[in-house]
Each structure stands twice: as C-alpha cells, then as structure tokens.
Motif scaffolding. Structure first.
Motif, PDB file in Angstrom:
ATOM      1  N   SER A 307       0.795  -1.175   0.061  1.00 35.00           N
ATOM      2  CA  SER A 307       0.047  -0.176  -0.009  1.00 35.00           C
ATOM      3  C   SER A 307       0.734   1.333   0.163  1.00 35.00           C
ATOM      4  O   SER A 307       0.730   2.247  -0.783  1.00 35.00           O
ATOM      5  CB  SER A 307      -0.963   0.134   1.099  1.00 35.00           C
ATOM      6  N   ALA A 308       1.670   1.286   0.696  1.00 33.85           N
ATOM      7  CA  ALA A 308       2.735   2.397   0.822  1.00 33.85           C
ATOM      8  C   ALA A 308       3.516   2.652  -0.462  1.00 33.85           C
ATOM      9  O   ALA A 308       3.527   3.723  -0.891  1.00 33.85           O
ATOM     10  CB  ALA A 308       3.954   2.393   1.982  1.00 33.85           C
ATOM     11  N   ALA A 310       2.406   1.692  -3.398  1.00 31.27           N
ATOM     12  CA  ALA A 310       1.325   1.911  -4.304  1.00 31.27           C
ATOM     13  C   ALA A 310       0.976   3.559  -4.311  1.00 31.27           C
ATOM     14  O   ALA A 310       0.777   4.482  -5.131  1.00 31.27           O
ATOM     15  CB  ALA A 310      -0.017   1.325  -4.273  1.00 31.27           C
ATOM     16  N   GLU A 311       0.862   4.033  -3.064  1.00 32.25           N
ATOM     17  CA  GLU A 311       0.575   5.516  -2.769  1.00 32.25           C
ATOM     18  C   GLU A 311       1.832   6.322  -3.299  1.00 32.25           C
ATOM     19  O   GLU A 311       1.603   7.335  -3.892  1.00 32.25           O
ATOM     20  CB  GLU A 311       0.247   5.790  -1.290  1.00 32.25           C
ATOM     21  N   HIS A 312       2.838   5.923  -3.037  1.00 37.25           N
ATOM     22  CA  HIS A 312       4.187   6.764  -3.575  1.00 37.25           C
ATOM     23  C   HIS A 312       4.180   6.658  -5.113  1.00 37.25           C
ATOM     24  O   HIS A 312       4.413   7.852  -5.740  1.00 37.25           O
ATOM     25  CB  HIS A 312       5.458   6.020  -2.846  1.00 37.25           C
ATOM     26  N   ARG A 314       1.419   6.403  -7.231  1.00 39.57           N
ATOM     27  CA  ARG A 314       0.642   7.314  -7.714  1.00 39.57           C
ATOM     28  C   ARG A 314       0.517   8.773  -7.452  1.00 39.57           C
ATOM     29  O   ARG A 314       0.263   9.591  -8.382  1.00 39.57           O
ATOM     30  CB  ARG A 314      -1.046   7.047  -6.833  1.00 39.57           C
ATOM     31  N   ALA A 315       1.540   9.072  -6.425  1.00 39.14           N
ATOM     32  CA  ALA A 315       1.503  10.660  -6.295  1.00 39.14           C
ATOM     33  C   ALA A 315       2.637  11.153  -7.584  1.00 39.14           C
ATOM     34  O   ALA A 315       2.530  12.029  -7.694  1.00 39.14           O
ATOM     35  CB  ALA A 315       2.384  10.661  -5.111  1.00 39.14           C
ATOM     36  N   ARG A 321      -1.822   0.039  -7.928  1.00 40.28           N
ATOM     37  CA  ARG A 321      -2.578  -0.209  -6.744  1.00 40.28           C
ATOM     38  C   ARG A 321      -2.237  -1.293  -6.014  1.00 40.28           C
ATOM     39  O   ARG A 321      -1.464  -2.286  -6.652  1.00 40.28           O
ATOM     40  CB  ARG A 321      -4.195  -0.289  -7.020  1.00 40.28           C
ATOM     41  N   TRP A 390      11.676   4.973  -3.205  1.00 40.48           N
ATOM     42  CA  TRP A 390      10.858   4.517  -2.269  1.00 40.48           C
ATOM     43  C   TRP A 390      11.605   3.584  -1.274  1.00 40.48           C
ATOM     44  O   TRP A 390      11.481   3.394  -0.135  1.00 40.48           O
ATOM     45  CB  TRP A 390       9.693   3.663  -2.724  1.00 40.48           C
TER      46      TRP A 390
END
Length: 391
Positions: A307-308, A310-312, A314-315, A321, A390
């Motif tokens: 999740s972390a 994926a968020e990185h 998408r930013a 996802r 990341w």
C-alpha cells in the motif's frame, strides 16, 4: 505517465464497422464477420474449434457447460481472479472450490489443487493471472489422472507462451503462430479469452473459446445459441442462452486480432526493461518474464509494504494499486447470502477454505502497475526511479 487506458483503436476498426453497417447485416447468425473471426482465432491458436461469444464471462460459462457438471459437482479454481471466473460455476449449479496459489505469481498451486480433488470434482479452472503462464502441464496431468476437465482462463493472457518443453510429458499443447511455441489456452480441453474494454485487445465486450474436442465444441455452440440446432429447423436441442457475438463486435475484434502481435511485442519490450532496471532493489520480488503477456505488471513486496509503495507511485502519476482485489474470492461476501431467490442452493453449508498465500498477497504483499503497449522507455525509467526512491 502514459494513459493507462490507452487502446490501439483507429481507422482499421472504423472501416470494419462501416463495412458491417453498409452490409445491412449486424447479426452473426447470418453474417460473415463472426465466422471469419472464429477461423482466424482457430488458426492463430492451432485449434480445431473457436467459438465467438458476447463476453469473457460468457466464454467461461461455455467452458463450464463443456465440462458438463451435475448439480452439486465441484470445480476447483483460484481465489485471485475476477468474479466472472466463478459466476459461471454457480450458474450451472456447481460449487466453486478455491485452491491456494503460488506466492511468486498468484497462479494456482498444483499441490494445493491436488489436495482438494474429491468424488464430486468435475473440473479445474486455471487462470493465467496478469498474463503470467500458470503451471498448466501439471494441472493437466492431475486432470487426466482423475478424469477431470482442465479449463484455461486466458482473459489476461493473450499469446502468453508456455515453456517449450512440457513440465510433464504427454501434454505438449499446440503450436499456434508460425515458428512460435506453445500458447496458454492449448493445454486444457478448453481455453477462454476476453475482448473486454481493458484487455490486450477489445471490441468493448466479447469472448472467444477454443477447443480440440468436437463434442465439447458442439455443446458450447448450442448453448451460446439458445440450444438451437439450426440444421434441424426451429428445433431446440438443449438448454441454452443467447451468448451470440454481433457482427459489429466481430468486425472490430478481427481488426484488433491483427494488431495483437504488435501489442504483445511492445508490452514485453518495456516490461523486460523495467525488470532489468529493478534488479537488485532490496525486498522486491520481480515477476518472471518468460512467456508473460503483461496485462498488468505485478510486484511482490514484504508484508504490509504494498500500500505504501502504491501510494508513492500514484503521487508521481504512475497508475498502481495494492492487492488487485478488495479481497480474494474465497473471502467475498457473496458466500454469506442466497444464490437463487432466497435459496442458498447449491451452497448449503458452504464455507470456502482458507487460502493463506492468496489472502496474504491481496492484503499485504501484491502491487500491480497498469501496463500497455504505449509505454515508452521514459515511462519505464520513471517507474524504476520512483521504486528505487521508495526502497
């Protein structure tokens, strides 16, 4: 980042639609496009029969019809898939049995499948997840040992290539393309394909089924046309639904099928570049590129990290996802309610088994990046940079 919804639709598809509309015949029963699509698909896959239908889910329903389960019979499949894989099992009053997966790629683990085969088992339905080749040689050997049908769900696996030498002797599969190797969909008795909007090629919705078996082909063709034996006049030989593909769908699908090799070549080239760029990044398990069709690009991470990342991503504008599904299908809420009206049939007392590897992938470790043929080397480098940042 490139549009993750990019398609290869263009003048060829427009011309195909105009050709059909000007013909005045939009129904494939009396038209020519549907039959031509079936011939071209059969030739591509080296298959005796190809049957066009209205969706990938319809194709899977036909495959279950081909397996001919009795009410209450069981079909073993994977919990990491679209519900379209499982709905046809229920539609034929059969019971889905979920086997666990290989944590490396999310495909069915043949050992887990073997442990679930019982007296009511009628078929095994393998999904080539994200375009990675499942271990279908081993699954076919299991199926043959127990008198079962092996169905290959290739919705995400157009032109996925299998190992040149079968893992187990006796089931060589078929050679599709001239000079090519064995293709996913040719080891099982039935292979199914999707032409839904977001697949490698599309006609909006549509499906194709391939088989070498004359009896299965006849059974599926009848079911897709309301059980109508057209050689016998207005005579309905068996239960069936209307799963016919229209001439409009078939014409677009034919134009798309001609583009398929180029679509795969482009996806494979950039996916292999990304694997090379991510080699050595700590903690990330990279997908195996051999034979992969790259519907999505999956990564497996340490627990809780998907999740972390994926968020990185998408930013940075990268379509990624975690988990792929909200929950694996063995944990879906559908099993808690009635199936037909107020009846739980055929699932009285049903409780899907735990699938620890699948549940861990979806909840903790799996990340998928949208992938298509329009990605460039610059896109690959952006993804690689952000993953390395990341890590």
């Amino acid at each position: 980042m490139a549009d993750p919804e990019g398609r290869t639709l263009g003048d060829e598809e427009v011309a195909a639609l105009e050709r059909v509309i000007r013909s005045g015949m939009l129904n494939s029963v009396w038209g020519t496009e549907g039959r031509a699509l079936e011939r071209e698909m059969a030739e591509l896959y080296g298959s005796r029969h190809a049957i066009a239908c209205s969706s990938g889910t319809a194709a899977l329903h036909l495959s279950v019809v081909a397996a001919a389960p009795d009410p209450g019979d069981e079909i073993i499949t994977t919990p990491i898939t679209d519900f379209g894989t499982v709905a046809p099992i229920l539609a034929q009053n059969a019971v889905p049995v979920f086997a666990d997966v290989d944590p490396a790629d999310g495909n069915l683990d043949p050992g887990a499948v073997a442990r679930l085969i019982g007296p009511r088992t009628r078929a095994i339905m393998a999904v080539h997840l994200f375009g990675a080749p499942a271990r279908v040689d081993e699954l076919r050997a299991l199926a043959d040992e127990h008198g079962l049908t092996l169905i290959e769900d290739c919705a995400q696996a157009w032109l996925t290539e299998l190992p040149e030498e079968p893992v187990l002797a006796g089931h060589p599969g078929l050679v599709g393309r001239s000079g090519g190797g064995r293709l996913a969909g040719t080891v099982g008795q039935v292979g199914t394909f999707s032409l839904q909007q977001w697949k490698h090629i599309t006609c909006g919705d549509g499906g194709l089924v391939i088989t070498q078996d004359d009896v299965m082909a006849h059974r599926m063709r009848l079911f897709s046309d309301k059980g109508w034996d057209r050689a016998a006049g207005r005579s309905h030989a068996s239960l069936g639904l209307n799963y016919r593909m229209t001439e409009l769908q078939a014409a677009v699908a034919r134009a798309q099928l001609a583009k398929l090799p180029g679509v795969l070549e482009a996806r494979r080239r950039t996916a292999v570049r990304l694997i090379a760029a991510l080699e050595g990044v700590p903690g990330i398990r990279l997908p195996r590129p051999e034979g992969h069709a790259w519907w999505l690009f999956p990564l497996v991470l340490p627990d809780g990290k998907a999740s972390a990342l994926a968020e990185h991503l998408r930013a940075a504008g990268i379509p990624a996802r975690a988990g792929y599904l909200g929950e694996p299908l063995n944990r879906a809420p559908v099993w808690n309610g009635p199936i037909y009206g107020s009846s739980p049939y055929p699932l009285e007392g049903y409780a899907p088994d735990a699938c620890p590897e699948a549940e861990r992938l979806v909840a903790e470790t799996l990340l998928v990046i949208d992938w298509n043929e329009h990605y460039t080397d610059e896109h690959v480098e952006l993804v690689a940079e952000r993953v390395r940042d990341w890590s």
